[in-house]
Design a protein around this motif. Structure first.
Motif, PDB file in Angstrom:
ATOM      1  N   ASP A  61       0.858  -1.124   0.177  1.00  0.00           N
ATOM      2  CA  ASP A  61       0.033  -0.103   0.138  1.00  0.00           C
ATOM      3  C   ASP A  61       0.997   1.355  -0.091  1.00  0.00           C
ATOM      4  O   ASP A  61       1.772   1.244   0.544  1.00  0.00           O
ATOM      5  CB  ASP A  61      -0.956  -0.092   1.331  1.00  0.00           C
ATOM      6  N   SER A  62       0.555   2.204  -0.759  1.00  0.00           N
ATOM      7  CA  SER A  62       1.205   3.547  -1.188  1.00  0.00           C
ATOM      8  C   SER A  62       1.374   4.296   0.372  1.00  0.00           C
ATOM      9  O   SER A  62       2.671   4.770   0.561  1.00  0.00           O
ATOM     10  CB  SER A  62       0.843   4.423  -1.941  1.00  0.00           C
ATOM     11  N   ALA A  63       0.617   4.042   1.126  1.00  0.00           N
ATOM     12  CA  ALA A  63       0.484   4.778   2.389  1.00  0.00           C
ATOM     13  C   ALA A  63       1.465   4.026   3.308  1.00  0.00           C
ATOM     14  O   ALA A  63       2.010   4.835   4.170  1.00  0.00           O
ATOM     15  CB  ALA A  63      -0.704   4.472   3.251  1.00  0.00           C
ATOM     16  N   HIS A  64       2.300   3.052   3.143  1.00  0.00           N
ATOM     17  CA  HIS A  64       3.226   2.427   3.955  1.00  0.00           C
ATOM     18  C   HIS A  64       4.528   2.749   3.239  1.00  0.00           C
ATOM     19  O   HIS A  64       5.622   1.948   3.826  1.00  0.00           O
ATOM     20  CB  HIS A  64       3.210   0.835   3.994  1.00  0.00           C
ATOM     21  N   LEU A  65       4.794   3.440   2.145  1.00  0.00           N
ATOM     22  CA  LEU A  65       5.988   3.669   1.546  1.00  0.00           C
ATOM     23  C   LEU A  65       6.716   4.977   1.960  1.00  0.00           C
ATOM     24  O   LEU A  65       5.926   6.105   2.226  1.00  0.00           O
ATOM     25  CB  LEU A  65       5.888   3.733  -0.083  1.00  0.00           C
ATOM     26  N   SER A  67       8.382   8.673   1.661  1.00  0.00           N
ATOM     27  CA  SER A  67       8.308   9.399   0.930  1.00  0.00           C
ATOM     28  C   SER A  67       9.327   9.585  -0.622  1.00  0.00           C
ATOM     29  O   SER A  67       8.604   9.927  -1.463  1.00  0.00           O
ATOM     30  CB  SER A  67       8.340  10.895   1.557  1.00  0.00           C
ATOM     31  N   ARG A  70       7.305   7.333  -2.665  1.00  0.00           N
ATOM     32  CA  ARG A  70       5.952   7.851  -2.937  1.00  0.00           C
ATOM     33  C   ARG A  70       6.143   8.879  -4.150  1.00  0.00           C
ATOM     34  O   ARG A  70       5.442   9.054  -5.076  1.00  0.00           O
ATOM     35  CB  ARG A  70       5.181   8.186  -2.022  1.00  0.00           C
ATOM     36  N   SER A  71       7.205   9.671  -4.035  1.00  0.00           N
ATOM     37  CA  SER A  71       7.578  10.516  -4.998  1.00  0.00           C
ATOM     38  C   SER A  71       7.902  10.360  -6.441  1.00  0.00           C
ATOM     39  O   SER A  71       7.691  10.811  -7.359  1.00  0.00           O
ATOM     40  CB  SER A  71       8.655  11.607  -4.603  1.00  0.00           C
ATOM     41  N   LYS A  74       3.635   6.556  -8.460  1.00  0.00           N
ATOM     42  CA  LYS A  74       2.190   6.990  -7.991  1.00  0.00           C
ATOM     43  C   LYS A  74       1.455   5.617  -7.706  1.00  0.00           C
ATOM     44  O   LYS A  74       1.327   4.843  -8.488  1.00  0.00           O
ATOM     45  CB  LYS A  74       1.501   7.793  -9.334  1.00  0.00           C
ATOM     46  N   ASP A  76      -0.077   2.575  -5.187  1.00  0.00           N
ATOM     47  CA  ASP A  76       0.693   1.105  -4.597  1.00  0.00           C
ATOM     48  C   ASP A  76       1.633   0.374  -5.576  1.00  0.00           C
ATOM     49  O   ASP A  76       1.637   0.352  -6.797  1.00  0.00           O
ATOM     50  CB  ASP A  76      -0.450   0.050  -4.267  1.00  0.00           C
TER      51      ASP A  76
END
Length: 161
Positions: A61-65, A67, A70-71, A74, A76
């Motif tokens: 999940d992208s929320a667990h990556l 920054s 994530r940058s 985009k 998951d």
């Protein structure tokens, strides 16, 4: 430059028992349900002669990556991981390769599973390569840390199963 991964796990069972567990379809499916991440699935599982080959798909999940990741990507991440295991000498060896969606690079590694006086030991050596100028090394380091954590969690799951 690549980031190196070295991991060691000990089991109370002998190598043959641990190997049978690690390559068992039902075990792999249970492990994925318990710790495999978002939309985890066993995509392929075959045994030919004494070799077992399988492919796993695991989501992060992208929320667990971090920054930095994530940058770059985009959404998951999807990890495609293949492993092939076979007997070698008195133990077992395995190879692994993985790719991560949206990241130009890969993970390649080798496993050795051998008997010890108290059970068995699984050693993993691998390299993470990310081909992005300037920030590739940072992303490699993050991925290597995540892989080490995953290997520890998978070993605990195997020992308790």
């Amino acid at each position: 430059m690549a980031s190196r991964i070295e991991h060691r796990a000990e089991f109370t069972a002998p190598a043959a028992t641990v190997h049978a567990r690690l390559v068992d379809r039902a075990f792999l499916e249970a492990r994925l349900r318990a710790i495999g991440g978002k939309d985890a699935t066993l995509v392929e599982h075959t045994t030919t002669g004494d070799a077992t080959h399988y492919r796993l798909r695991q989501g992060i999940d992208s929320a667990h990556l971090p920054s930095a990741v994530r940058s770059l990507v985009k959404g998951d991440l999807v990890v495609e991981r293949t492993e092939t295991w076979r007997p070698e000498g008195t133990g077992f060896t395995g190879t692994t390769a993985a790719t991560v969606s949206g990241i130009p690079g890969d993970i390649k590694g080798r496993y050795t599973l051998t008997d010890t006086a108290t059970g068995s030991e699984l050693r993993t050596t691998a390299e993470v390569k990310v081909r992005i100028p300037l920030i590739g090394g940072k992303i490699e380091s993050v991925i290597a840390d995540r892989v080490r954590d995953l290997l520890t969690t998978e070993a605990r799951f195997a020992e308790s199963s």
